[in-house]
Design a protein around this motif. Sequence first.
Motif, mmCIF file in Angstrom:
data_model
loop_
_atom_site.group_PDB
_atom_site.id
_atom_site.type_symbol
_atom_site.label_atom_id
_atom_site.label_comp_id
_atom_site.label_asym_id
_atom_site.label_seq_id
_atom_site.Cartn_x
_atom_site.Cartn_y
_atom_site.Cartn_z
ATOM 1 N N ALA A 138 70.091 67.235 73.654
ATOM 2 C CA ALA A 138 68.643 66.995 73.647
ATOM 3 C C ALA A 138 68.155 66.856 72.208
ATOM 4 O O ALA A 138 68.533 67.630 71.333
ATOM 5 N N PHE A 139 67.332 65.840 71.968
ATOM 6 C CA PHE A 139 66.773 65.593 70.635
ATOM 7 C C PHE A 139 65.384 66.200 70.620
ATOM 8 O O PHE A 139 64.422 65.610 71.086
ATOM 9 N N GLY A 140 65.301 67.422 70.108
ATOM 10 C CA GLY A 140 64.044 68.152 70.119
ATOM 11 C C GLY A 140 63.888 69.063 68.912
ATOM 12 O O GLY A 140 64.622 68.966 67.929
ATOM 13 N N PHE A 141 62.949 69.978 69.021
ATOM 14 C CA PHE A 141 62.516 70.827 67.921
ATOM 15 C C PHE A 141 63.644 71.610 67.248
ATOM 16 O O PHE A 141 63.620 71.826 66.035
ATOM 17 N N SER A 142 64.637 72.008 67.996
ATOM 18 C CA SER A 142 65.707 72.831 67.413
ATOM 19 C C SER A 142 66.518 72.086 66.348
ATOM 20 O O SER A 142 67.251 72.703 65.579
ATOM 21 N N LEU A 143 66.365 70.763 66.271
ATOM 22 C CA LEU A 143 67.130 69.964 65.304
ATOM 23 C C LEU A 143 66.321 69.545 64.074
ATOM 24 O O LEU A 143 66.819 68.791 63.240
ATOM 25 N N VAL A 144 65.100 70.029 63.947
ATOM 26 C CA VAL A 144 64.210 69.576 62.871
ATOM 27 C C VAL A 144 64.857 69.678 61.494
ATOM 28 O O VAL A 144 64.920 68.688 60.758
ATOM 29 N N GLN A 145 65.335 70.826 61.112
ATOM 30 C CA GLN A 145 65.883 71.024 59.760
ATOM 31 C C GLN A 145 67.159 70.217 59.541
ATOM 32 O O GLN A 145 67.337 69.581 58.499
ATOM 33 N N ASP A 146 68.061 70.230 60.525
ATOM 34 C CA ASP A 146 69.317 69.483 60.389
ATOM 35 C C ASP A 146 69.049 67.983 60.284
ATOM 36 O O ASP A 146 69.690 67.297 59.485
ATOM 37 N N PHE A 147 68.109 67.476 61.076
ATOM 38 C CA PHE A 147 67.811 66.048 61.040
ATOM 39 C C PHE A 147 67.207 65.654 59.698
ATOM 40 O O PHE A 147 67.586 64.658 59.101
ATOM 41 N N ARG A 148 66.301 66.457 59.194
ATOM 42 C CA ARG A 148 65.665 66.150 57.900
ATOM 43 C C ARG A 148 66.699 66.106 56.770
ATOM 44 O O ARG A 148 66.632 65.250 55.899
ATOM 45 N N ARG A 149 67.665 67.004 56.799
ATOM 46 C CA ARG A 149 68.710 67.028 55.760
ATOM 47 C C ARG A 149 69.521 65.733 55.735
ATOM 48 O O ARG A 149 70.101 65.381 54.712
ATOM 49 N N CYS A 150 69.554 65.017 56.836
ATOM 50 C CA CYS A 150 70.337 63.774 56.905
ATOM 51 C C CYS A 150 69.765 62.660 56.039
ATOM 52 O O CYS A 150 70.496 61.781 55.604
ATOM 53 N N TYR A 151 68.461 62.674 55.809
ATOM 54 C CA TYR A 151 67.849 61.555 55.083
ATOM 55 C C TYR A 151 67.140 61.928 53.786
ATOM 56 O O TYR A 151 66.882 61.066 52.957
ATOM 57 N N VAL A 152 66.843 63.186 53.572
ATOM 58 C CA VAL A 152 66.183 63.585 52.328
ATOM 59 C C VAL A 152 67.103 63.256 51.156
ATOM 60 O O VAL A 152 68.312 63.451 51.222
ATOM 61 N N GLU A 153 66.555 62.728 50.106
ATOM 62 C CA GLU A 153 67.282 62.346 48.892
ATOM 63 C C GLU A 153 68.142 61.093 49.083
ATOM 64 O O GLU A 153 69.024 60.837 48.273
#
Length: 99
Positions: free
Chosen positions: A21-36
């Motif tokens: 499921a693509f939901g709230f529990s993945l917020v931090q991990d998903f953001r780390r994929c594209y930051v910088e």
Amino acid sequence: MSITTQVDSKNKHVTVSIDGAFGFSLVQDFRRCYVERKDHTFTIDLRAVNYIDSAGLGMLLNMHNYLEQRDGTIRLINLLPQVKKILLISRFDKKFKIE
């Protein structure tokens, strides 16, 4: 629920694969994929996503806004029919290339 990232530094391309499921529990991990990585193009592989909620939609929009990229530089691929339907109803095809 997990996220796997593959970075092709030579071609400046990142492939993000999401499982579950693509939901709230993945917020931090998903953001780390594209930051910088503003100078990279992105492919989000949703083949193993059977459900996306408003938090998942918000994460995609936040990514788009953060990267400030044009259509086609963030591709969403391998969508199951139920996930594709949600994205199309939400008009995500206007901001992302859906394949």
